[in-house]
Motif scaffolding. Structure first.
Motif, PDB file in Angstrom:
ATOM      1  N   TRP A  45       0.806  -1.225   0.000  1.00 17.89           N
ATOM      2  CA  TRP A  45       0.000   0.000   0.000  1.00 17.89           C
ATOM      3  C   TRP A  45       0.836   1.269   0.000  1.00 17.89           C
ATOM      4  N   SER A 103       7.884   5.927  10.119  1.00 18.64           N
ATOM      5  CA  SER A 103       7.016   4.837   9.639  1.00 18.64           C
ATOM      6  C   SER A 103       5.582   5.146  10.061  1.00 18.64           C
ATOM      7  N   GLY A 104       4.655   4.373   9.525  1.00 16.89           N
ATOM      8  CA  GLY A 104       3.260   4.560   9.918  1.00 16.89           C
ATOM      9  C   GLY A 104       3.075   4.326  11.408  1.00 16.89           C
ATOM     10  N   SER A 105       3.734   3.283  11.928  1.00 15.93           N
ATOM     11  CA  SER A 105       3.591   2.984  13.362  1.00 15.93           C
ATOM     12  C   SER A 105       4.088   4.147  14.212  1.00 15.93           C
ATOM     13  N   VAL A 108       1.727   7.038  14.332  1.00 16.90           N
ATOM     14  CA  VAL A 108       0.596   6.817  15.240  1.00 16.90           C
ATOM     15  C   VAL A 108       1.053   6.944  16.698  1.00 16.90           C
ATOM     16  N   TYR A 136      -6.348  -1.529  12.694  1.00 16.08           N
ATOM     17  CA  TYR A 136      -4.902  -1.809  12.678  1.00 16.08           C
ATOM     18  C   TYR A 136      -4.187  -0.470  12.591  1.00 16.08           C
ATOM     19  N   HIS A 137      -3.212  -0.258  13.492  1.00 16.34           N
ATOM     20  CA  HIS A 137      -2.476   1.005  13.468  1.00 16.34           C
ATOM     21  C   HIS A 137      -0.969   0.797  13.515  1.00 16.34           C
ATOM     22  N   GLY A 138      -0.505  -0.461  13.448  1.00 14.64           N
ATOM     23  CA  GLY A 138       0.927  -0.700  13.456  1.00 14.64           C
ATOM     24  C   GLY A 138       1.295  -1.867  14.359  1.00 14.64           C
ATOM     25  N   GLU A 194      -9.180   4.709  11.584  1.00 19.40           N
ATOM     26  CA  GLU A 194      -8.774   4.663  10.179  1.00 19.40           C
ATOM     27  C   GLU A 194      -9.980   5.221   9.419  1.00 19.40           C
ATOM     28  N   ASP A 228      -5.901   8.219  11.436  1.00 20.81           N
ATOM     29  CA  ASP A 228      -4.731   7.506  10.930  1.00 20.81           C
ATOM     30  C   ASP A 228      -4.920   7.355   9.423  1.00 20.81           C
ATOM     31  N   VAL A 230      -2.537   6.743   7.343  1.00 20.80           N
ATOM     32  CA  VAL A 230      -1.314   6.102   6.835  1.00 20.80           C
ATOM     33  C   VAL A 230      -1.609   5.304   5.558  1.00 20.80           C
ATOM     34  N   MET A 231      -2.708   4.565   5.563  1.00 18.39           N
ATOM     35  CA  MET A 231      -3.058   3.802   4.356  1.00 18.39           C
ATOM     36  C   MET A 231      -3.984   4.596   3.447  1.00 18.39           C
ATOM     37  N   LYS A 257       3.522   6.047   4.246  1.00 18.24           N
ATOM     38  CA  LYS A 257       3.357   5.311   2.985  1.00 18.24           C
ATOM     39  C   LYS A 257       3.492   6.230   1.754  1.00 18.24           C
TER      40      LYS A 257
END
Ligand SMILES: Cc1ncc(COP(=O)(O)O)c(C=O)c1O
Length: 413
Positions: A45, A103-105, A108, A136-138, A194, A228, A230-231, A257
């Protein structure tokens, strides 16, 4: 001798083949043994405009010759300054402060820590976080804590902090909104969501109206709202941010991402004025206590600036809507074995086969192997198949993806 590399989310004991990729271009990956593989999930992604986009590669090369890395506590550099200014402007000055990470994690983690710091510095410490069911957040301890519990984090569950779980919207979302209203009365620090699409939870979609209503409830109860993205950010759901479809401005947003077009790691957590102000003081004990070595890495920032240039100069949103329309046409032709067919922007998803297939069911690795034999990178989540390619994918490659899915339907029926 077997490789010493320990891969993520991989059971090496099964001895499954791990292809070696030598180079990539657009939506294609090329392997050492001569295969051209279509990247139907944008390499987890991240890849938005396509692999090795020339402008992003040129920016990385130029920056690498100039400044590779510099501590970011008490120091700064032009790519980080320019990127923050341009991000703030691009997003309509709704979030005037940009905190970088990698990073995404971590984006967050930073958001959660900002929320807790905000309340502590206000003199009203709050520690409870609300999160949406199936989220899901990491994969860090903090981000796993705000994500769904399951086989992924069973070993670590005793260490995860307790959160208030708000049910995933069903029907008109009344179940979610009532539970959120109730949970907000206990004055939690923040709700993290999300927006519109829960990715790793199984590509679960919910409408903008529910997102808007969740934000309104949080605002009414003075609970911080963290999105979030991120995606979902960078066009994945059809708009630059998923939150734009709900017309909302969360207190904090997390980006990663597609921030660099997916080329190199970088993340940014953007905050509204009050979050920053709560940390602003003559007192060093009130500063925001977070850093990592590669915060605002100059090469990452240069790649992100090139990504912004692409968004400015190329018809990215047109590509996104064309890809969405093409995905829609193919989805409509899928055989009945495909259930719950759905699409949000460039993300197409459906369930395949029996209702009860969990992430660990053997259908998922069998599908993975089936697609790999056909030179496709498709990685089902349990029995959920999703197609999320880079925006530049050619029609012929999309045909190959859906051709293989139809073949799989006949094979596994
Ligand atoms: C919504 C969301 N948040 C956070 C993450 C974690 O990002 P990373 O893998 O870069 O740490 C992901 C990764 O897929 C994600 O989908």
């Amino acid at each position: 001798m077997s490789s010493p590399v320990w891969h993520p989310f991989t059971q090496h004991g099964l001895g499954e083949p791990i292809p070696l990729v030598t180079h990539a271009e657009g939506a294609a990956l090329y392997t050492q043994d001569g295969h051209r593989v279509i990247d139907a999930i944008s390499s987890w992604w991240v890849t938005t405009h396509g692999h090795c986009h020339p402008r992003i590669m040129a920016a990385i090369r130029a920056q690498a010759e100039q400044l590779d890395q510099i501590i970011f506590a008490g120091w700064t550099h032009a790519p980080a300054e320019q990127l923050a200014e341009r991000l703030v402007a691009l997003l309509g000055h709704r979030w005037p402060y940009v905190f970088y990470s990698d990073s995404g994690s971590t984006a967050v983690e930073v958001a959660l820590k900002m929320a807790l710091g905000f309340w502590l510095n206000q003199g009203e410490p709050r520690h409870r976080i609300l999160a949406l069911e199936h989220s899901y957040h990491g994969d860090t301890i903090g981000t796993m804590s705000v994500g769904a519990r399951g086989v992924f984090n069973r070993a670590y569950t005793p260490l995860l902090f307790d959160v208030g779980t708000i049910p995933f919207p069903a029907g008109d979302g009344a179940n979610t909104l009532e539970a959120l209203e109730q949970a907000c009365r206990a004055k939690p620090a923040a709700l993290i969501v999300e927006p519109l699409v829960l990715g790793a939870g199984g590509m679960l979609f919910y409408p903008p109206g529910i997102l808007r209503a969740m934000q309104a409830i949080c605002a009414r109860h003075d609970v911080l709202f963290i999105a979030d993205e991120v995606m979902t950010g960078w066009g994945r759901t059809g708009t630059l941010l998923a939150c734009d479809q709900a017309g909302i401005t969360p207190d904090i947003i997390c980006l990663s991402k597609g921030l660099t077009g997916g080329a190199v790691p970088l993340a940014a957590t953007l905050a509204r004025q009050p979050i920053y102000d709560a940390h602003l003081s003559q007192d060093r004990a009130r500063m925001f206590f977070h850093s990592s070595s590669y915060t605002a890495n100059p090469i990452g920032c240069a790649a992100a600036l090139a990504n912004l240039d692409i968004w400015r100069d190329e018809p990215v949103l047109d590509r996104i809507s064309t890809l969405g329309a093409r995905q829609q046409q193919r989805l409509e032709r899928l055989p009945p074995i495909a259930r719950n067919i759905r699409r949000q922007g460039t993300i197409a998803a459906f369930e395949f086969g029996p209702d009860d297939a969990s992430y660990l069911s053997d259908l998922s690795p069998r599908l993975l192997a089936f697609f790999r034999e056909r030179d496709l990178l498709l990685r089902p989540l349990g029995n959920t198949i999703y197609v999320m390619p880079p925006y530049c994918i050619e029609e012929a490659d999309l045909d190959r993806i859906y051709g293989a899915i139809e073949e799989a339907a006949a094979h596994f029926a």
